[in-house]
Motif scaffolding. Structure first.
Motif, PDB file in Angstrom:
ATOM      1  N   GLU A   9      33.533  -1.136  29.810  1.00 48.95           N
ATOM      2  CA  GLU A   9      33.082  -2.493  30.625  1.00 48.95           C
ATOM      3  C   GLU A   9      33.882  -3.600  29.924  1.00 48.95           C
ATOM      4  OE1 GLU A   9      29.417  -2.688  31.520  1.00 48.95           O
ATOM      5  OE2 GLU A   9      29.256  -0.586  32.270  1.00 48.95           O
ATOM      6  N   GLN A  10      34.662  -3.581  28.733  1.00 48.07           N
ATOM      7  CA  GLN A  10      35.379  -4.976  28.193  1.00 48.07           C
ATOM      8  C   GLN A  10      36.502  -4.758  28.604  1.00 48.07           C
ATOM      9  OE1 GLN A  10      33.039  -6.765  26.533  1.00 48.07           O
ATOM     10  NE2 GLN A  10      31.485  -5.081  26.833  1.00 48.07           N
ATOM     11  N   ILE A  11      37.135  -3.965  29.280  1.00 44.48           N
ATOM     12  CA  ILE A  11      38.672  -3.894  29.662  1.00 44.48           C
ATOM     13  C   ILE A  11      38.849  -4.152  31.119  1.00 44.48           C
ATOM     14  CG2 ILE A  11      40.518  -2.354  29.663  1.00 44.48           C
ATOM     15  CD1 ILE A  11      39.450  -0.568  27.491  1.00 44.48           C
ATOM     16  N   PRO A  12      39.792  -5.047  31.547  1.00 40.89           N
ATOM     17  CA  PRO A  12      39.864  -5.527  32.936  1.00 40.89           C
ATOM     18  C   PRO A  12      40.792  -4.547  33.721  1.00 40.89           C
ATOM     19  CG  PRO A  12      41.272  -6.786  31.586  1.00 40.89           C
ATOM     20  CD  PRO A  12      40.429  -5.835  30.624  1.00 40.89           C
ATOM     21  N   TRP A  13      40.202  -3.286  33.837  1.00 38.95           N
ATOM     22  CA  TRP A  13      40.887  -2.311  34.676  1.00 38.95           C
ATOM     23  C   TRP A  13      41.624  -2.528  35.870  1.00 38.95           C
ATOM     24  CZ3 TRP A  13      41.455   1.230  31.068  1.00 38.95           C
ATOM     25  CH2 TRP A  13      40.579   1.617  30.336  1.00 38.95           C
ATOM     26  N   ARG A  14      40.902  -3.526  36.810  1.00 40.35           N
ATOM     27  CA  ARG A  14      41.541  -3.641  37.925  1.00 40.35           C
ATOM     28  C   ARG A  14      42.710  -4.680  37.644  1.00 40.35           C
ATOM     29  NH1 ARG A  14      38.446  -3.810  42.697  1.00 40.35           N
ATOM     30  NH2 ARG A  14      36.179  -2.818  42.287  1.00 40.35           N
TER      31      ARG A  14
ATOM     32  N   GLN B 264      39.643 -13.418  26.314  1.00 44.96           N
ATOM     33  CA  GLN B 264      39.233 -14.557  26.799  1.00 44.96           C
ATOM     34  C   GLN B 264      37.977 -14.090  27.820  1.00 44.96           C
ATOM     35  OE1 GLN B 264      42.619 -15.953  29.162  1.00 44.96           O
ATOM     36  NE2 GLN B 264      43.739 -16.730  27.471  1.00 44.96           N
ATOM     37  N   GLY B 265      37.845 -12.776  27.992  1.00 42.54           N
ATOM     38  CA  GLY B 265      36.767 -12.368  28.838  1.00 42.54           C
ATOM     39  C   GLY B 265      35.609 -12.600  28.196  1.00 42.54           C
ATOM     40  N   VAL B 266      35.688 -12.016  26.807  1.00 40.78           N
ATOM     41  CA  VAL B 266      34.511 -12.451  25.718  1.00 40.78           C
ATOM     42  C   VAL B 266      34.142 -13.688  25.426  1.00 40.78           C
ATOM     43  CG1 VAL B 266      33.791 -11.814  23.523  1.00 40.78           C
ATOM     44  CG2 VAL B 266      35.054  -9.959  24.916  1.00 40.78           C
ATOM     45  N   MET B 267      35.341 -14.508  25.228  1.00 38.32           N
ATOM     46  CA  MET B 267      35.055 -15.764  24.864  1.00 38.32           C
ATOM     47  C   MET B 267      34.229 -16.683  26.076  1.00 38.32           C
ATOM     48  SD  MET B 267      38.233 -17.052  22.933  1.00 38.32           S
ATOM     49  CE  MET B 267      38.517 -16.181  21.164  1.00 38.32           C
ATOM     50  N   GLU B 268      34.638 -16.337  27.561  1.00 33.88           N
ATOM     51  CA  GLU B 268      34.033 -16.803  28.676  1.00 33.88           C
ATOM     52  C   GLU B 268      32.714 -16.343  28.691  1.00 33.88           C
ATOM     53  OE1 GLU B 268      36.572 -15.856  31.841  1.00 33.88           O
ATOM     54  OE2 GLU B 268      38.334 -17.076  31.227  1.00 33.88           O
ATOM     55  N   GLN B 269      32.423 -15.145  28.300  1.00 34.15           N
ATOM     56  CA  GLN B 269      31.071 -14.777  28.563  1.00 34.15           C
ATOM     57  C   GLN B 269      30.149 -15.551  27.200  1.00 34.15           C
ATOM     58  OE1 GLN B 269      31.016 -10.403  27.635  1.00 34.15           O
ATOM     59  NE2 GLN B 269      32.191 -10.108  29.451  1.00 34.15           N
ATOM     60  N   ASP B 270      30.664 -15.790  26.132  1.00 25.05           N
ATOM     61  CA  ASP B 270      30.054 -16.503  25.131  1.00 25.05           C
ATOM     62  C   ASP B 270      29.840 -18.144  25.517  1.00 25.05           C
ATOM     63  OD1 ASP B 270      29.625 -14.293  23.842  1.00 25.05           O
ATOM     64  OD2 ASP B 270      31.614 -14.825  22.521  1.00 25.05           O
TER      65      ASP B 270
ATOM     66  N   ARG C 192      46.657 -20.890  25.998  1.00 27.73           N
ATOM     67  CA  ARG C 192      45.756 -19.592  26.028  1.00 27.73           C
ATOM     68  C   ARG C 192      44.565 -20.428  26.243  1.00 27.73           C
ATOM     69  NH1 ARG C 192      48.111 -17.029  21.357  1.00 27.73           N
ATOM     70  NH2 ARG C 192      49.345 -15.218  21.868  1.00 27.73           N
ATOM     71  N   PHE C 193      44.080 -21.628  25.313  1.00 23.84           N
ATOM     72  CA  PHE C 193      43.020 -22.102  25.403  1.00 23.84           C
ATOM     73  C   PHE C 193      42.895 -23.305  26.178  1.00 23.84           C
ATOM     74  CE2 PHE C 193      43.360 -19.176  21.586  1.00 23.84           C
ATOM     75  CZ  PHE C 193      42.294 -18.118  22.024  1.00 23.84           C
TER      76      PHE C 193
ATOM     77  N   MET D  71      41.758  -2.933  17.755  1.00 20.08           N
ATOM     78  CA  MET D  71      40.954  -3.772  16.505  1.00 20.08           C
ATOM     79  C   MET D  71      40.164  -4.850  17.394  1.00 20.08           C
ATOM     80  SD  MET D  71      43.510  -4.153  13.358  1.00 20.08           S
ATOM     81  CE  MET D  71      45.026  -4.167  14.168  1.00 20.08           C
ATOM     82  N   ASN D  72      40.732  -5.394  18.259  1.00 22.46           N
ATOM     83  CA  ASN D  72      39.801  -6.423  19.017  1.00 22.46           C
ATOM     84  C   ASN D  72      38.816  -5.761  19.662  1.00 22.46           C
ATOM     85  OD1 ASN D  72      41.672  -8.787  18.440  1.00 22.46           O
ATOM     86  ND2 ASN D  72      42.774  -8.369  20.060  1.00 22.46           N
ATOM     87  N   LEU D  73      38.791  -4.475  20.480  1.00 22.07           N
ATOM     88  CA  LEU D  73      37.678  -3.870  20.853  1.00 22.07           C
ATOM     89  C   LEU D  73      36.589  -3.636  19.904  1.00 22.07           C
ATOM     90  CD1 LEU D  73      39.490  -1.633  23.404  1.00 22.07           C
ATOM     91  CD2 LEU D  73      38.142  -3.695  23.804  1.00 22.07           C
TER      92      LEU D  73
END
Length: 499
Positions: free
Chosen positions: A34-39, A131-137, A359-360, A456-458
């Motif tokens: 669920e952490q990987i943008p498959w689309r 960035q998906g993780v950071m946006e969730q935070d 990026r940010f 490693m990021n995962l």
């Protein structure tokens, strides 16, 4: 031909298992899927194929998922396929609808999967995951702002500087034997003998086979190679002998090629012949000029893209592999450059800071680097942008004791902050495959390196979720104790859903 995958995958509760039961929501592979943008990956991956002709290719989720599984488990291509066949959680991670006892693909497809991803695509995937993780935070709130205020207010806009950026470079050794001039020449001579045998095979009994003196040549090589510490004169004499044997063999090959025998070589042998000719040119030039340095020096016949990297470390002063520059932000790594030729990593710092801004949306408050990055050009750039560059300033030291103490304290903290990037390299080389890159081609080796950093990021994301669940669980237990609530200590259903 490529057909887009069905993104309406069944939930893990409805994933069909022929032996009964359901998948667990707290399983690590379910969480990682669920952490990987498959689309997004599907859109970029499908552009490499036509839509109408040929048999359908494996989906992007299967291709990238298999590479991630291989890197995370540290297995070979064959073992990776067997693990996928035996484990329903791995099949769910690859996007399959139900468990199947047959392998979803042959192990040889792993090589094709590595060739279908390039550096830009994998870097984009890595950035999307982070960035998906950071946006969730919540708008990058995890990025540390503790360095704000270290740069004078007249040099920085406080809204445009956030976080710490740690930059460093390392070498990822390739899977080659330690090269010596004598060993390389001996191996090249043996391969030219195989090429001569291949070119002469159709004319056995018709033409006389060229004499290669292979037994005498090998005997001369072993006479020096088996010595524990041969002297300089003995080594130089042996190198000269092997050069002459190799020159004779290459002359035979050129004459046989003139009569049309070159067509009997397959693609692999022909490529090897070209590498051997270049190797002979380099070794002959170094032998005549009595030196051991030459540009684009070949250190492996089968991986001619590998170059020696002089690192100056006590354990391994020279390493052979790709040089990788990364930046570390809040524990997440971004691969900035992969190069096979030796380069000065300080020249890339300005570009890395600009990519951070892209990026940010803001510049870092501080950039933590080692001594090689602290050039005058980098100092001027950071001063102009209002960025604090770690390390002592140029010029005479400060006389005031109080300011000197504060400066030393800040420098000490900078060195502590840099430990994180060294730990990241250690994790990649000890836990994952960066300690020895087993792939043989330049492009597939780059893919293996990038996939290692994605994994490693995962891993960081997964460990963060685990710590969060443990914190909430302990908080609930403490709350139950304070309120006097009695009951079984079981994780609530809401926490299982979060997992």
């Amino acid at each position: 031909m490529y057909r887009k995958a069905n993104h309406n995958q069944l939930t893990f509760e409805n994933f069909y298992l022929p032996f009964g039961g359901h998948l667990s929501a707290s399983n690590r592979w379910v969480i990682l899927s669920e952490q990987i943008p498959w689309r997004q990956i599907e859109e970029a991956y499908g552009q490499h194929f036509c839509q109408d002709n040929g048999s359908p290719a494996k989906t992007a989720r299967i291709a990238l998922g298999a590479l991630i599984i291989k890197e995370r488990l540290g297995t070979s291509d064959r073992e990776t396929v067997e693990q996928i066949r035996e484990n329903p959680y791995l099949q769910y991670f690859l996007g399959l609808m139900e468990y199947q006892d047959t392998p979803p693909f042959d192990h040889s497809m792993m090589t094709h999967f590595r060739k279908r991803f390039d550096k830009d695509m994998l870097n984009s995937i890595n950035e999307s995951i982070v960035q998906g993780v950071m946006e969730q935070d919540g708008e990058h709130k995890d990025i540390d702002d503790s360095d704000k205020g270290q740069v004078p207010d007249d040099q920085r806009d406080s809204a445009s500087h956030k976080g710490k950026m740690i930059v460093d470079a390392t070498c990822t050794p390739a899977d080659i034997a330690y090269p010596t001039d004598l060993t390389l020449l001996n191996e090249a001579r043996q391969k030219t003998e195989d090429i001569i045998d291949k070119m002469h095979a159709p004319f056995i009994g018709v033409r006389k086979k060229p004499r290669t003196y292979r037994q005498k040549a090998r005997k001369a090589y072993l006479a020096v190679a088996k010595q524990k510490k041969p002297g300089y004169k003995k080594i130089r004499k042996a190198i000269g002998q092997q050069l002459r044997y190799l020159k004779r063999n290459l002359g035979y090959i050129d004459r046989m090629a003139g009569s049309g025998s070159l067509k009997f070589l397959d693609r692999r042998l022909y490529r090897l012949l070209l590498v051997i000719k270049e190797l002979y040119r380099q070794q002959y030039w170094m032998y005549e000029n009595r030196t051991h340095k030459i540009s684009d020096r070949i250190v492996s016949l089968y991986q001619p893209h590998v170059r020696p990297m002089v690192r100056g470390k006590a354990r391994s002063p020279v390493e052979f592999g790709a040089k990788v520059s990364i930046s570390l932000v809040d524990g997440f790594s971004f691969v900035e450059k992969i190069g096979w030729d030796a380069y000065n990593e300080s020249c890339d710092l300005i570009g890395q800071i600009e990519r951070y801004h892209k990026r940010f949306g803001f510049y870092p408050a501080s950039v933590h680097v080692d001594k090689i990055y602290r050039t005058r050009a980098n100092r001027r750039y950071c001063k102009a942008k209002g960025i604090r560059l770690s390390g002592p300033a140029l010029g005479r030291p400060i006389d005031e004791a109080k300011l000197l103490k504060e400066q030393k304290k800040l420098q000490h903290q900078d060195e502590i902050d840099r430990i994180a990037v060294e730990g990241k390299f250690g994790q990649g080389k000890r836990r994952f495959s960066l300690g020895r890159v087993m792939t043989k081609l330049a492009e597939t080796s780059e893919v293996s390196i990038l996939v290692a950093f994605i994994v490693m990021n995962l891993e960081k994301i997964l460990s963060g979720l685990v710590y969060f669940l443990l914190f909430v669980w302990n908080w609930l237990l403490e709350r139950q104790r304070l309120e006097g609530i009695r009951g079984e200590n079981q994780m609530p259903a809401v926490l299982k859903a979060v997992a």
